[in-house]
Scaffold this active site. Structure first.
Site, mmCIF file in Angstrom:
data_model
loop_
_atom_site.group_PDB
_atom_site.id
_atom_site.type_symbol
_atom_site.label_atom_id
_atom_site.label_comp_id
_atom_site.label_asym_id
_atom_site.label_seq_id
_atom_site.Cartn_x
_atom_site.Cartn_y
_atom_site.Cartn_z
ATOM 1 N N CYS A 1 0.832 -1.212 0.000
ATOM 2 C CA CYS A 1 0.000 0.000 0.000
ATOM 3 C C CYS A 1 0.869 1.266 0.000
ATOM 4 O O CYS A 1 1.608 1.513 0.950
ATOM 5 C CB CYS A 1 -0.907 -0.042 1.232
ATOM 6 S SG CYS A 1 -1.738 1.492 1.625
ATOM 7 N N CYS B 1 0.181 3.729 2.859
ATOM 8 C CA CYS B 1 0.665 3.117 4.105
ATOM 9 C C CYS B 1 2.160 3.362 4.262
ATOM 10 O O CYS B 1 2.644 3.629 5.367
ATOM 11 C CB CYS B 1 0.398 1.617 4.113
ATOM 12 S SG CYS B 1 -1.346 1.162 4.018
#
Length: 102
Positions: A31, A34
């Protein structure tokens, strides 16, 4: 204080039964947002012992993601007394992350 990696096995002891507020970062290695938030989460963890900071890899602990209805990542959840006190979805600034713990 170091960031603690959370699994289904240690979630209750590390998060729900903790006397301090606990910030939990639900993330995945693939991600992009993230990866942007991760260094900020680590900085927040190192700045104070008044709270605990943990990470849950959603690919390794899907049952925790389902339990807390994490549909998008990163999702940051602050637990106080075993209950959700704050929740935010998406990338946040360091100041915004720290504000969640107040």
């Amino acid at each position: 204080m170091a960031v603690v990696e959370i699994t289904h096995e240690n979630f209750e002891a590390e998060v729900l039964k903790n006397d301090k507020p606990v910030l939990v970062d639900f993330y995945a290695d693939w991600c992009g947002p993230c990866k942007m938030v991760a260094p900020l989460v680590h900085q927040v963890a190192e700045e104070s012992s008044d709270y605990k900071v943990c990470k849950v890899n959603v690919d390794h602990a899907p049952e925790l993601s389902a339990r807390y209805n994490v549909l998008s990542i990163p999702t940051l959840i602050v637990f106080k007394g075993g209950k959700i006190a704050q929740q935010a979805v998406g990338a946040r600034s360091k100041d915004a992350i720290k504000a969640m713990l107040q």
